[in-house]
Design a protein around this motif. Structure first.
Motif, PDB file in Angstrom:
ATOM      1  N   GLU A   1       0.811  -1.212   0.000  1.00  0.00           N
ATOM      2  CA  GLU A   1       0.000   0.000   0.000  1.00  0.00           C
ATOM      3  C   GLU A   1       0.852   1.273   0.000  1.00  0.00           C
ATOM      4  OE1 GLU A   1      -3.268   0.150  -0.279  1.00  0.00           O
ATOM      5  OE2 GLU A   1      -3.394  -2.046  -0.400  1.00  0.00           O
ATOM      6  N   LYS A   2       2.036   1.198   0.574  1.00  0.00           N
ATOM      7  CA  LYS A   2       2.869   2.388   0.736  1.00  0.00           C
ATOM      8  C   LYS A   2       4.288   2.128   0.218  1.00  0.00           C
ATOM      9  CE  LYS A   2       0.388   3.644   4.986  1.00  0.00           C
ATOM     10  NZ  LYS A   2       0.523   3.892   6.450  1.00  0.00           N
ATOM     11  N   PRO A   3       5.044   3.199  -0.008  1.00  0.00           N
ATOM     12  CA  PRO A   3       6.452   3.020  -0.415  1.00  0.00           C
ATOM     13  C   PRO A   3       7.239   2.329   0.707  1.00  0.00           C
ATOM     14  CG  PRO A   3       5.716   5.268  -0.853  1.00  0.00           C
ATOM     15  CD  PRO A   3       4.652   4.625  -0.016  1.00  0.00           C
ATOM     16  N   ALA A   4       8.325   1.678   0.334  1.00  0.00           N
ATOM     17  CA  ALA A   4       9.211   1.016   1.288  1.00  0.00           C
ATOM     18  C   ALA A   4      10.653   1.382   0.943  1.00  0.00           C
ATOM     19  CB  ALA A   4       9.012  -0.500   1.258  1.00  0.00           C
ATOM     20  N   TRP A   5      11.535   1.198   1.912  1.00  0.00           N
ATOM     21  CA  TRP A   5      12.937   1.561   1.734  1.00  0.00           C
ATOM     22  C   TRP A   5      13.772   0.301   1.545  1.00  0.00           C
ATOM     23  CZ3 TRP A   5       9.423   3.822   4.831  1.00  0.00           C
ATOM     24  CH2 TRP A   5       9.241   5.207   4.703  1.00  0.00           C
ATOM     25  N   PHE A   6      14.664   0.350   0.565  1.00  0.00           N
ATOM     26  CA  PHE A   6      15.536  -0.776   0.247  1.00  0.00           C
ATOM     27  C   PHE A   6      16.986  -0.293   0.348  1.00  0.00           C
ATOM     28  CE2 PHE A   6      11.456  -1.631  -1.502  1.00  0.00           C
ATOM     29  CZ  PHE A   6      11.298  -3.002  -1.551  1.00  0.00           C
TER      30      PHE A   6
ATOM     31  N   SER B   1      23.066 -14.167  -2.667  1.00  0.00           N
ATOM     32  CA  SER B   1      24.278 -14.971  -2.682  1.00  0.00           C
ATOM     33  C   SER B   1      25.420 -14.162  -2.072  1.00  0.00           C
ATOM     34  CB  SER B   1      24.603 -15.435  -4.103  1.00  0.00           C
ATOM     35  OG  SER B   1      25.668 -16.386  -4.083  1.00  0.00           O
ATOM     36  N   SER B   2      26.610 -14.148  -2.697  1.00  0.00           N
ATOM     37  CA  SER B   2      27.747 -13.405  -2.143  1.00  0.00           C
ATOM     38  C   SER B   2      27.910 -12.033  -2.780  1.00  0.00           C
ATOM     39  CB  SER B   2      29.035 -14.214  -2.342  1.00  0.00           C
ATOM     40  OG  SER B   2      28.986 -15.411  -1.612  1.00  0.00           O
ATOM     41  N   ALA B   3      26.908 -11.602  -3.543  1.00  0.00           N
ATOM     42  CA  ALA B   3      26.989 -10.283  -4.166  1.00  0.00           C
ATOM     43  C   ALA B   3      26.662  -9.173  -3.166  1.00  0.00           C
ATOM     44  CB  ALA B   3      26.029 -10.208  -5.355  1.00  0.00           C
ATOM     45  N   GLY B   4      25.947  -9.501  -2.087  1.00  0.00           N
ATOM     46  CA  GLY B   4      25.546  -8.509  -1.101  1.00  0.00           C
ATOM     47  C   GLY B   4      24.127  -8.786  -0.649  1.00  0.00           C
ATOM     48  N   TRP B   5      23.552  -7.822   0.072  1.00  0.00           N
ATOM     49  CA  TRP B   5      22.168  -8.004   0.501  1.00  0.00           C
ATOM     50  C   TRP B   5      21.408  -6.686   0.453  1.00  0.00           C
ATOM     51  CZ3 TRP B   5      25.881  -8.017   4.548  1.00  0.00           C
ATOM     52  CH2 TRP B   5      25.689  -7.088   5.566  1.00  0.00           C
ATOM     53  N   VAL B   6      20.082  -6.796   0.508  1.00  0.00           N
ATOM     54  CA  VAL B   6      19.187  -5.643   0.495  1.00  0.00           C
ATOM     55  C   VAL B   6      18.332  -5.710   1.751  1.00  0.00           C
ATOM     56  CG1 VAL B   6      17.366  -4.423  -0.730  1.00  0.00           C
ATOM     57  CG2 VAL B   6      19.133  -5.651  -2.028  1.00  0.00           C
ATOM     58  N   ALA B   7      18.467  -4.702   2.615  1.00  0.00           N
ATOM     59  CA  ALA B   7      17.645  -4.619   3.824  1.00  0.00           C
ATOM     60  C   ALA B   7      16.344  -3.898   3.493  1.00  0.00           C
ATOM     61  CB  ALA B   7      18.405  -3.883   4.926  1.00  0.00           C
ATOM     62  N   VAL B   8      15.232  -4.470   3.898  1.00  0.00           N
ATOM     63  CA  VAL B   8      13.914  -3.923   3.562  1.00  0.00           C
ATOM     64  C   VAL B   8      13.284  -3.300   4.807  1.00  0.00           C
ATOM     65  CG1 VAL B   8      11.636  -4.434   2.636  1.00  0.00           C
ATOM     66  CG2 VAL B   8      13.633  -5.715   1.813  1.00  0.00           C
ATOM     67  N   THR B   9      12.912  -2.014   4.699  1.00  0.00           N
ATOM     68  CA  THR B   9      12.263  -1.284   5.793  1.00  0.00           C
ATOM     69  C   THR B   9      10.895  -0.811   5.308  1.00  0.00           C
ATOM     70  OG1 THR B   9      14.423  -0.517   6.573  1.00  0.00           O
ATOM     71  CG2 THR B   9      12.482   0.648   7.395  1.00  0.00           C
ATOM     72  N   ALA B  10       9.862  -1.074   6.098  1.00  0.00           N
ATOM     73  CA  ALA B  10       8.501  -0.712   5.682  1.00  0.00           C
ATOM     74  C   ALA B  10       7.702  -0.222   6.880  1.00  0.00           C
ATOM     75  CB  ALA B  10       7.809  -1.915   5.042  1.00  0.00           C
ATOM     76  N   HIS B  11       6.581   0.444   6.598  1.00  0.00           N
ATOM     77  CA  HIS B  11       5.701   0.950   7.646  1.00  0.00           C
ATOM     78  C   HIS B  11       5.188  -0.217   8.495  1.00  0.00           C
ATOM     79  CE1 HIS B  11       5.302   5.155   6.178  1.00  0.00           C
ATOM     80  NE2 HIS B  11       5.556   4.610   5.002  1.00  0.00           N
ATOM     81  N   ALA B  12       4.904   0.083   9.758  1.00  0.00           N
ATOM     82  CA  ALA B  12       4.431  -0.949  10.674  1.00  0.00           C
ATOM     83  C   ALA B  12       3.166  -1.614  10.133  1.00  0.00           C
ATOM     84  CB  ALA B  12       4.161  -0.337  12.055  1.00  0.00           C
ATOM     85  N   GLU B  13       3.149  -2.948  10.186  1.00  0.00           N
ATOM     86  CA  GLU B  13       2.037  -3.788   9.757  1.00  0.00           C
ATOM     87  C   GLU B  13       1.753  -3.698   8.258  1.00  0.00           C
ATOM     88  OE1 GLU B  13      -1.340  -2.962  12.172  1.00  0.00           O
ATOM     89  OE2 GLU B  13      -0.362  -3.539  14.041  1.00  0.00           O
ATOM     90  N   GLU B  14       2.623  -3.051   7.519  1.00  0.00           N
ATOM     91  CA  GLU B  14       2.474  -2.994   6.061  1.00  0.00           C
ATOM     92  C   GLU B  14       2.921  -4.324   5.453  1.00  0.00           C
ATOM     93  OE1 GLU B  14       1.945  -1.220   2.166  1.00  0.00           O
ATOM     94  OE2 GLU B  14       1.174  -0.809   4.176  1.00  0.00           O
ATOM     95  N   LYS B  15       2.036  -4.958   4.694  1.00  0.00           N
ATOM     96  CA  LYS B  15       2.362  -6.244   4.082  1.00  0.00           C
ATOM     97  C   LYS B  15       2.948  -6.013   2.684  1.00  0.00           C
ATOM     98  CE  LYS B  15      -0.864  -9.254   6.548  1.00  0.00           C
ATOM     99  NZ  LYS B  15      -1.095  -8.307   7.658  1.00  0.00           N
ATOM    100  N   LEU B  16       4.097  -6.645   2.431  1.00  0.00           N
ATOM    101  CA  LEU B  16       4.797  -6.493   1.158  1.00  0.00           C
ATOM    102  C   LEU B  16       4.905  -7.838   0.460  1.00  0.00           C
ATOM    103  CD1 LEU B  16       7.881  -4.372   2.332  1.00  0.00           C
ATOM    104  CD2 LEU B  16       5.632  -3.521   1.661  1.00  0.00           C
ATOM    105  N   LEU B  17       4.684  -7.831  -0.845  1.00  0.00           N
ATOM    106  CA  LEU B  17       4.956  -9.003  -1.668  1.00  0.00           C
ATOM    107  C   LEU B  17       6.102  -8.639  -2.600  1.00  0.00           C
ATOM    108  CD1 LEU B  17       4.450 -11.837  -2.734  1.00  0.00           C
ATOM    109  CD2 LEU B  17       2.709 -10.884  -4.278  1.00  0.00           C
ATOM    110  N   LEU B  18       7.216  -9.334  -2.430  1.00  0.00           N
ATOM    111  CA  LEU B  18       8.415  -9.074  -3.229  1.00  0.00           C
ATOM    112  C   LEU B  18       8.760 -10.313  -4.038  1.00  0.00           C
ATOM    113  CD1 LEU B  18      10.605  -7.461  -0.394  1.00  0.00           C
ATOM    114  CD2 LEU B  18       9.023  -6.287  -1.944  1.00  0.00           C
TER     115      LEU B  18
ATOM    116  N   ALA C   1      14.527  -2.123   9.806  1.00  0.00           N
ATOM    117  CA  ALA C   1      14.337  -3.096   8.729  1.00  0.00           C
ATOM    118  C   ALA C   1      13.680  -4.355   9.276  1.00  0.00           C
ATOM    119  CB  ALA C   1      15.671  -3.423   8.080  1.00  0.00           C
ATOM    120  N   VAL C   2      12.893  -4.993   8.443  1.00  0.00           N
ATOM    121  CA  VAL C   2      12.217  -6.217   8.859  1.00  0.00           C
ATOM    122  C   VAL C   2      13.024  -7.452   8.469  1.00  0.00           C
ATOM    123  CG1 VAL C   2      10.828  -6.277   6.738  1.00  0.00           C
ATOM    124  CG2 VAL C   2      10.070  -7.531   8.748  1.00  0.00           C
ATOM    125  N   ALA C   3      13.806  -7.359   7.370  1.00  0.00           N
ATOM    126  CA  ALA C   3      14.569  -8.522   6.913  1.00  0.00           C
ATOM    127  C   ALA C   3      15.629  -8.093   5.907  1.00  0.00           C
ATOM    128  CB  ALA C   3      13.646  -9.562   6.282  1.00  0.00           C
TER     129      ALA C   3
END
Length: 334
Positions: free
Chosen positions: A190-195, A264-281, A257-259
């Motif tokens: 529903e809302k923007p999220a930070w990556f 792999s070994s290229a790195g990672w992306v931390a995902v931050t979103a509004h409280a109780e906001e459900k994301l499908l990635l 961030a939630v997760a």
């Protein structure tokens, strides 16, 4: 004198000196003491490193000095490995060894093997208060993206200096590319999220929309825009395709961030979103490599390490993470 790259902001001990090396080259178990980093120890250590760097710099070529100046701007230093805090040596003790007094005419006592080699030990308190870092021989991981890359590509993927996180704000229907090695699609929400991307700063991050993401990959994988892999169409013919994995997350707040989505070994992306906001990635990595969702994230507040939003883009200006010393000064902790 050994030339190495030393991370100046190390609030730990010299044992955490950062070396530039290739993966998979550790031959035996290494054990390093990590001494309690009091403010006095940090100051004395940095003073010694500065002195060693000055001595080392006099022996460098013009090209090496140029590279050294580049590293200094990022908080690094070139110097000799050593110890700042030496154990106080007691008075020498005469060790009488009768066997050393008898030798044949063909033997030279100056070259005889010594029975008692001098060995510097830690004091009881140093060992009691210390923590230990163990470096073990690595194993070849079959699902590691580094196995798919050339030597030149590996040098771009493996960080050679401090990583500065790059944060982007994405709306549903947007896509984040990490070079041509990983991709994260924001499908529903529903809302923007930070990556926040934690990877080598030499790897480009490109933001696209779902409608043109496939076309961008087909056109630019192997080319300069996505950078790794490199080598054009011929290189991509032998490189495995990206395969997807759907991920569902629920936000816990705009500062935490939630997760982490580990590509792999290229790195990672931390995902931050509004409280109780459900994301499908939907995340992608090359076929045969590992894609892992890490919960809880390794650096939960990483999205707060960012500058101002860059107008007209999804990106924020990068911001150097504060050192432990600066944090201690800010909080007044000793």
């Amino acid at each position: 004198m050994l030339r190495i790259v030393t991370f100046l902001r190390a609030a730990m001990s010299e044992a955490q000196t950062c070396l530039l090396f290739f993966p998979g080259t550790t031959l035996n178990l290494l054990k390093f003491p990590i001494i309690n980093p009091t403010c006095d120890r940090i100051f004395r250590r940095q003073e010694r490193l500065k002195e060693e760097a000055a001595k080392t710099e006099d022996q460098l070529s013009s090209e090496e000095k140029k590279y050294l100046n580049h590293l200094k701007k990022q908080g690094y230093l070139v110097g000799r490995v050593g110890r700042t805090f030496q154990r106080q040596k007691s008075s020498p003790v005469v060790d009488f060894d009768p066997d050393m007094l008898s030798y044949s005419i063909d033997e030279d006592p100056r070259h005889s093997p010594r029975k008692h080699e001098e060995r510097e030990e830690f004091t009881h308190n140093e060992v009691k208060d210390a923590r230990w870092c163990f470096d073990t021989p690595g194993i070849v991981k079959e699902n590691c993206v580094l196995n798919l890359l050339t030597e030149k590509e590996v040098k771009l993927v493996l960080p050679t200096h401090a990583i500065i996180p790059r944060t982007f704000i994405l709306k549903p229907g947007m896509v984040l590319f990490l070079a041509a090695l990983g991709r994260v699609d924001y499908l529903q929400g529903e809302k923007p999220a930070w990556f926040s991307v934690v990877a080598s700063n030499l790897l480009p991050v490109h933001i696209a929309t779902l409608s043109n993401a496939d076309a961008i990959y087909e056109k630019h994988a192997g080319q300069e825009l996505l950078k790794v892999p490199m080598g054009g169409e011929e290189r991509m013919k032998e490189f495995p395709p990206l395969v997807p994995q759907d991920i569902t997350l629920e936000g816990i707040g705009t500062t935490e961030a939630v997760a982490d989505i580990k590509l792999s070994s290229a790195g990672w992306v931390a995902v931050t979103a509004h409280a109780e906001e459900k994301l499908l990635l939907r995340a992608y990595t090359p076929k045969g490599t590992a894609l892992v969702v890490r919960e809880p994230p390794l650096l939960p507040y990483i999205s707060t390490i960012k500058g101002a939003r860059i107008a007209g883009t999804a990106a924020y200006r990068t911001k150097k993470p504060p050192s432990l010393v600066e944090n201690l000064k800010t909080t007044g902790r000793q």
